[in-house]
Design an enzyme around this catalytic site. Structure first.
Site: not given
Length: 658
Positions: A584, A185, A414
């Site tokens: 996600s 990520d 994220h």
């Protein structure tokens, strides 16, 4: 004094400050905010009383259930996970000068709360909060789900969760083994209060000695690897979009190539290049005015001054700026356009706006000129600090063992959120509980905060995770072009050969994944399908026609199942928490259950875990609206291969039966 005034009293402030000085609050962390929440439970006053705790802006009201007049009104202040309370009015014998300090202890992903006394000048108040039962959060907006909705049960709770609480009931008393999950990520905040104790540690590497102790090619990789990092750990926020990357990488080889003379792999690359070239050149031309505007800083400010002289010293609109006549010079017009695009009414006068721009010139130029200077600039090299050769897809050993987040918190936003969903420490009374309870998160940074991931980084990230012991890999990213697909294919095949499951997010276009060019892909270039890749769509909490998220991709041939990915509460850098939505979030929800199975049933292979997750999925027999802007009503089981929703309880039952 008006009790709604948003200030801390001097007494409260001094006491909190003294607590910091004495060390009581030195470990206090940012927590879930208590403001604007309501809780029901029991206080001891002196016997059990059912009450509602209502936390307003800075005031706590304690009201008997089903009544409207508060028993007690208190001023409160939250500092991290510590709550300071001071009486304003009420029936208790506590004075208005005495202060109580309580630790906020959350369970069930913030749905339950206990106030653990640290110290209180008023014994009666401390006694009142000593009830063993936790307070339960009330939803102020019934259109929103409870914070722990992903873990609830679709049958028992009528919410489309994964039945995680029921799964853990089945697992009570069973042994488990640690499982490493590679999080490919943007990066992970490894110091977060809910993550730091579940971060993977390389047992064979000595920290910060500059030596590759375990001889894996990556020196000092104590907690993972940053394939986008410079040697000093800094990471650029910006890479370029896939069309620019592909255009630059393949131009020399394919711009004048004869497709009739190319082999199948080269022909695919040639077609990829042509697609990228057509899109890139359009965007490049469109960005030229901004390139012109920022080419000469002195000229920029000269034109800005001319505009200031022609505009009134009052609040404006962007249209007002655009209407100013400054002649026909192309540079001046480009600069005027940029300044108009960046202006907002809250900046006030144009002069004040220019002062703000001047003070933040570097950031203004970076944001407003990003398309021209970075995104669609073929001369920009975002990899210069890394020192690798972007055109060499087989290069493996580059990057940094560190990711310095610093001011650029978005570098790890994220990835930190994804990591928390999988494995935020369970039962520690902070923030949230991740899905899996015996997991180590291996951060592998391959996705830029802005721009698209590169095939070589993805391939190397997969290989790094596999070679260093990961049994599950989460990949919550994707793109439409893959110039070096063969490298990613080889890495996925490498993971398959080493019994590693890859969980991949389906994407958020609201489109049929079966017909999309989407990468990384479970389909190898030779047409065969990887058996270790699980593709996940995004479901909501609603067991209605709104069950699949409207933004989720779907596909009866390529999306394997759906999992909760809407309004998912998880971890953010600097000990913060927030709710995000998208596939996600669905992928790590699934990766967490996969890790749970591999932890409690370690003999299961990656292929078996994938099979269990699909076969055990909960299959509601309902009609739903197909994702997209105006989707038709279709059976839910036509949107994925399994036709179902991730269900941890059913998966564990199947694991027990294996």
């Amino acid at each position: 004094m008006n009790v709604t005034t948003p200030i801390m009293t001097p007494t409260l402030f001094r006491l909190l400050f003294s607590f910091f000085l004495t060390g009581i609050l030195t470990t206090a962390q940012a927590q879930l905010p208590i403001r604007n929440t309501r809780w029901t439970g029991v206080v001891l006053a002196p016997t059990d009383v059912q009450v509602v705790l209502t936390f307003r802006r800075d005031t706590l009201l304690i009201t008997p259930q089903h009544e409207t007049t508060p028993l007690e009104t208190m001023r409160y202040e939250q500092v991290g996970d510590t709550l300071a309370l001071q009486k304003v009015s009420g029936e208790s014998p506590c004075g208005t000068s005495g202060t109580g300090f309580y630790r906020l202890i959350y369970t069930n992903n913030g749905e339950n709360l206990k106030l653990l006394p640290i110290g209180d000048d008023c014994r009666e108040r401390q006694h009142a909060f000593e009830s063993k039962a936790a307070f339960r959060r009330e939803r102020l907006n019934l259109a929103q789900p409870p914070r722990n909705w992903p873990y609830l049960d679709p049958v028992q709770d009528s919410i489309a969760g994964i039945s995680l609480y029921r799964a853990y009931e089945l697992l009570k008393g069973r042994p488990s083994v640690p499982v490493i999950v590679g999080v490919l990520d943007s990066g992970v905040d490894i110091t977060h209060e809910d993550l730091r104790d579940v971060i993977w540690k390389n047992p064979k590497e000595i920290p910060d000695n500059g030596t590759d102790d375990d001889k894996n090619g990556y020196a000092d990789d104590v907690n993972g690897w940053n394939f986008m990092g410079a040697k000093d750990g800094t990471t650029s926020e910006y890479d370029q979009p896939e069309i620019t990357q592909t255009y630059i990488l393949l131009k020399a080889k394919y711009d004048k190539a004869d497709p009739a003379k190319l082999n199948p792999t080269e022909k695919r690359q040639y077609e990829t290049y042509q697609t990228a070239k057509n899109q890139f050149l359009k965007r490049y031309q469109a960005s030229q005015p901004k390139r012109i505007a920022f080419a000469d800083t002195a000229r920029f400010w000269q034109v800005a001054s001319q505009l200031r002289e022609k505009l009134p010293d009052s609040q404006l609109t962007p249209a007002t700026v655009r209407q100013v006549d400054i002649g026909t010079d192309s540079v001046a017009l480009a600069i005027k356009s940029v300044l108009a695009d960046g202006y907002l009414p809250q900046y006030g006068s144009f002069g004040n706006y220019l002062n703000l721009v001047r003070k933040n010139w570097s950031r203004f130029r970076q944001i407003m000129g990003s398309e021209a200077l970075i995104a669609f600039n073929p001369d920009y090299n975002p990899r210069a600090a890394i020192g690798d050769n972007p055109a060499n897809p087989t290069e493996r050993y580059y990057g940094s063992p560190r990711m310095i987040i610093g001011k650029s918190q978005q570098l790890a936003v994220h990835g930190s959120h994804v990591a928390g969903i999988i494995a935020a420490q369970r039962g520690n009374g902070k923030g949230i509980d991740g899905v899996a309870d015996n997991v180590r998160i291996m951060p592998v940074s391959v996705v830029p905060a802005n721009g698209d991931e590169r095939d070589k980084d993805v391939a190397n990230g997969i290989r790094y995770a596999v070679e260093n012991g990961a049994k599950v890999i989460n990949m919550s990213f994707g793109k439409r072009l893959s110039p070096f697909k063969e490298q990613v294919d080889a890495a996925i095949r490498f993971a398959e050969e080493h019994d590693v499951l890859i969980v991949h997010a389906a994407g958020n276009n609201g489109e049929n994944y079966d017909s999309l060019p989407a990468y990384p892909s479970a389909r190898y270039e030779n047409g065969k399908i990887a058996q270790n890749v699980l593709v996940v769509g995004n479901s909501t909490w609603r067991l209605t026609d709104g069950l699949p998220s409207r933004s989720s991709n779907y596909g009866i041939q390529t999306v394997d199942l759906f999992a909760p990915g809407t309004e998912i509460l998880s971890t953010l850098p600097n000990n913060e928490y927030a709710s995000f939505s998208g596939t996600s979030m669905s992928a790590p929800m699934t990766a967490g259950v996969a890790a749970l199975l591999r932890s409690y049933f370690p003999k299961l292979t990656a292929v078996q875990v994938r099979e269990i997750l699909m076969k055990s999925s909960y299959k509601p027999d309902i009609q739903v609206r197909k994702p997209g802007r105006i989707g038709p009503i279709v059976p839910f089981n036509t949107l994925s291969r399994s036709g179902g929703l991730l269900n941890a309880y059913n998966a564990v039952k199947m694991g027990i039966g294996k």
